[in-house]
Design a protein around this motif. Structure first.
Motif, PDB file in Angstrom:
ATOM      1  N   ALA A  99     -12.779   4.201  30.260  1.00  0.00           N
ATOM      2  CA  ALA A  99     -11.684   3.636  30.458  1.00  0.00           C
ATOM      3  C   ALA A  99     -12.154   2.250  30.837  1.00  0.00           C
ATOM      4  N   ALA A 100     -12.795   2.209  31.975  1.00  0.00           N
ATOM      5  CA  ALA A 100     -13.186   1.334  32.298  1.00  0.00           C
ATOM      6  C   ALA A 100     -13.758   0.172  31.205  1.00  0.00           C
ATOM      7  N   ILE A 102     -13.687   0.025  27.866  1.00  0.00           N
ATOM      8  CA  ILE A 102     -12.042  -0.600  27.485  1.00  0.00           C
ATOM      9  C   ILE A 102     -11.287  -0.859  27.988  1.00  0.00           C
ATOM     10  N   GLY A 103     -11.175  -0.680  29.320  1.00  0.00           N
ATOM     11  CA  GLY A 103     -10.985  -2.424  29.751  1.00  0.00           C
ATOM     12  C   GLY A 103     -11.661  -3.334  30.067  1.00  0.00           C
ATOM     13  N   LEU A 104     -12.558  -3.404  30.037  1.00  0.00           N
ATOM     14  CA  LEU A 104     -13.498  -4.348  30.022  1.00  0.00           C
ATOM     15  C   LEU A 104     -13.664  -5.142  28.234  1.00  0.00           C
ATOM     16  N   GLY A 105     -13.585  -4.437  27.875  1.00  0.00           N
ATOM     17  CA  GLY A 105     -13.265  -4.687  26.415  1.00  0.00           C
ATOM     18  C   GLY A 105     -12.239  -5.504  26.458  1.00  0.00           C
ATOM     19  N   GLY A 106     -11.088  -5.095  26.341  1.00  0.00           N
ATOM     20  CA  GLY A 106      -9.113  -5.134  26.625  1.00  0.00           C
ATOM     21  C   GLY A 106      -9.217  -6.365  26.663  1.00  0.00           C
ATOM     22  N   PHE A 308      -5.412   3.149  28.360  1.00  0.00           N
ATOM     23  CA  PHE A 308      -6.833   3.747  28.978  1.00  0.00           C
ATOM     24  C   PHE A 308      -6.572   4.105  30.207  1.00  0.00           C
ATOM     25  N   LEU A 309      -6.834   2.379  31.409  1.00  0.00           N
ATOM     26  CA  LEU A 309      -6.948   3.114  32.965  1.00  0.00           C
ATOM     27  C   LEU A 309      -5.871   3.743  33.566  1.00  0.00           C
ATOM     28  N   LYS A 310      -5.150   3.923  32.263  1.00  0.00           N
ATOM     29  CA  LYS A 310      -4.532   5.357  33.124  1.00  0.00           C
ATOM     30  C   LYS A 310      -5.300   6.649  33.677  1.00  0.00           C
ATOM     31  N   THR A 311      -5.936   6.362  33.039  1.00  0.00           N
ATOM     32  CA  THR A 311      -6.898   7.850  32.951  1.00  0.00           C
ATOM     33  C   THR A 311      -7.852   7.390  34.928  1.00  0.00           C
ATOM     34  N   LEU A 312      -7.998   5.502  35.486  1.00  0.00           N
ATOM     35  CA  LEU A 312      -9.273   5.831  36.579  1.00  0.00           C
ATOM     36  C   LEU A 312      -8.450   6.408  37.956  1.00  0.00           C
ATOM     37  N   ASP A 317      -0.216   3.952  36.255  1.00  0.00           N
ATOM     38  CA  ASP A 317       0.924   5.236  35.413  1.00  0.00           C
ATOM     39  C   ASP A 317       1.965   4.612  35.747  1.00  0.00           C
ATOM     40  N   LYS A 318       2.617   4.429  37.190  1.00  0.00           N
ATOM     41  CA  LYS A 318       2.822   4.648  38.083  1.00  0.00           C
ATOM     42  C   LYS A 318       4.007   3.399  38.413  1.00  0.00           C
ATOM     43  N   TYR A 319       3.364   1.943  37.765  1.00  0.00           N
ATOM     44  CA  TYR A 319       2.996   0.630  37.516  1.00  0.00           C
ATOM     45  C   TYR A 319       2.726  -0.312  36.738  1.00  0.00           C
ATOM     46  N   THR A 320       3.234   0.675  35.136  1.00  0.00           N
ATOM     47  CA  THR A 320       1.901   0.307  33.791  1.00  0.00           C
ATOM     48  C   THR A 320       2.647  -1.073  33.665  1.00  0.00           C
ATOM     49  N   SER A 321       3.960  -0.747  33.606  1.00  0.00           N
ATOM     50  CA  SER A 321       5.291  -2.578  33.332  1.00  0.00           C
ATOM     51  C   SER A 321       4.244  -4.010  33.839  1.00  0.00           C
TER      52      SER A 321
END
Length: 409
Positions: A99-100, A102-106, A308-312, A317-321
């Motif tokens: 996830a980390a 993918i976060g970097l690439g994203g 993906f970062l919701k996994t971290l 997840d709570k503040y996605t927006s």
């Protein structure tokens, strides 16, 4: 009894039709994620450098894309698990690492997409790219905040996607690319480099892109061995759409480079190719397409990356927006600081290409884990080809590091 049988058949037909729509949708989610500003810019830059020899690299990229996509979508589809959950089941904590990455690439892609949207506004209105980036950031936030506006933008982008394909085909026809030379160098190249290879692979199936379509199948509950055939067709369709666009764009730009023999420059090489090949109208239309592709890809990359970062941590997840808006703003600030939009678009593909061997490697290991895929027997030849792709991507990534660093010198 007869009426019940008839009803069952009708329900089955409706379900199949619904599944077909979702499968095609998943294909286009992945394909449109790939065919963004980076895709357009990378192809133009490397065509000018390698000319007809890029044909061989594109052929190699298409093969690698297919192998990677089929492996990833098959395991995700059969298991019904998202990539980070597959990774965590393979090795506890591995999902967080993935996830980390993918976060970097994203994040790199989001910066690239903002720069692409800014380049589009520069073409249409002549705006400074930094002003264009700020405008794109504001519009992106509004689009994400309003579901209706986002849906309208998505439909608009589909129309523009078709327009883009038609326009590229038109430019290719106008510029008369050396088809014979293209075919010859596709199989007998005289020049090769790992940087365009890893960049083009990364811009098609690297980072979050291939997972965007795969995860949408899970959302639609099209999972399990019984749907493997449909999932495979959807995966192939996605790569086919992206590959056709790549080949057409390669032909169009090559025709400009060879026959018109004017440099494309470093400001916006893809748009310049269209100006030289199709005049000012083609140039402006390409600007609209580039802006729309950048904007929609920016929102898409932000949303998929945050999934993906919701996994971290639960806070994602709570503040996605709020995090997505922050993601877009942070990407814009980085672009305003660094500038160099064309180099950023190439860099985004390169970084995501470096992530591919890790994400694909995890999926390949998981394909034999019964706790993940149950009694499903993953194709041996597909798995072996997948490991070849992993090794090739590692070699290409290592060989390309100097070229990636040199982008910002």
């Amino acid at each position: 009894m007869s009426d019940n049988l008839k009803t069952d058949k009708q329900n089955s037909a409706v379900k199949k039709k619904s599944n077909l729509g979702v499968l095609i949708g998943a294909s286009f989610i992945m394909a449109t994620s790939a065919i963004g500003p980076g895709f357009l810019t990378q192809t133009a830059v490397f065509t000018e450098t390698f000319k007809a020899n890029l044909g061989f690299i594109i052929l190699l990229v298409i093969i690698v894309d297919l192998v990677a996509q089929l492996n990833i979508w098959s395991v995700i589809g059969v298991s019904g698990l998202r990539a980070q959950d597959i990774a965590n089941k393979t090795l506890p904590g591995l999902g967080i690492f993935l996830a980390a990455l993918i976060g970097l690439g994203g994040f790199a892609f989001c910066i690239g997409n903002i720069s692409g949207a800014a380049l589009g506004l520069n073409v249409i209105f002549g705006l400074n790219v930094k002003i264009g980036a700020i405008i794109s950031c504001v519009i992106g936030i509004i689009l994400f905040s309003s579901k209706e506006a986002g849906k309208a933008m998505g439909n608009f982008a589909k129309v523009l996607g078709v327009l883009m394909i038609v326009l590229v085909a038109y430019v290719a026809f106008r510029t008369h690319p050396p088809v014979g030379q293209m075919i010859l160098r596709t199989f007998v190249p005289t020049q090769f480099s790992f940087l365009p290879f890893i960049t083009l692979v990364g811009g098609t199936v690297g980072g979050y892109i291939t997972f965007a379509g795969g995860h949408s199948l899970i959302d639609a509950k099209i999972t399990g061995k019984e749907h493997l055939g449909e999932i495979t067709k959807s995966a192939v369709l996605a790569i086919t759409v992206a590959s056709v666009m790549r080949i057409l764009l390669f032909a169009a730009v090559l025709g400009v480079v060879v026959n018109i023999a004017q440099p494309l420059g470093t400001v916006n090489p893809a748009a310049e190719a269209f100006r030289l090949g199709a005049g000012n109208l083609g140039y402006k239309l390409f600007g609209v397409v580039l802006f729309s592709a950048g904007l929609t890809a920016m929102v898409g990359s932000s949303y998929t990356t945050l999934s993906f970062l919701k996994t971290l941590a639960p806070i994602f997840d709570k503040y996605t927006s709020k995090f997505i808006i922050g993601f877009i703003v942070a990407s814009t600030l980085v672009f305003l600081t660094i500038g160099k939009p064309v180099k950023l678009l190439v860099l985004a593909g390169s970084l995501n290409g470096l992530i591919l061997p890790i994400s694909l490697g995890i999926i390949l290991i998981a394909s034999t884990n019964k706790n993940i895929v149950g009694d499903y027997k993953h194709s041996k030849w597909l798995r072996y080809l997948g490991y070849i792709v992993v090794i090739l991507a590692i070699i290409a990534g290592y060989q390309s590091l100097n070229g990636i660093v040199a982008l910002f010198k």
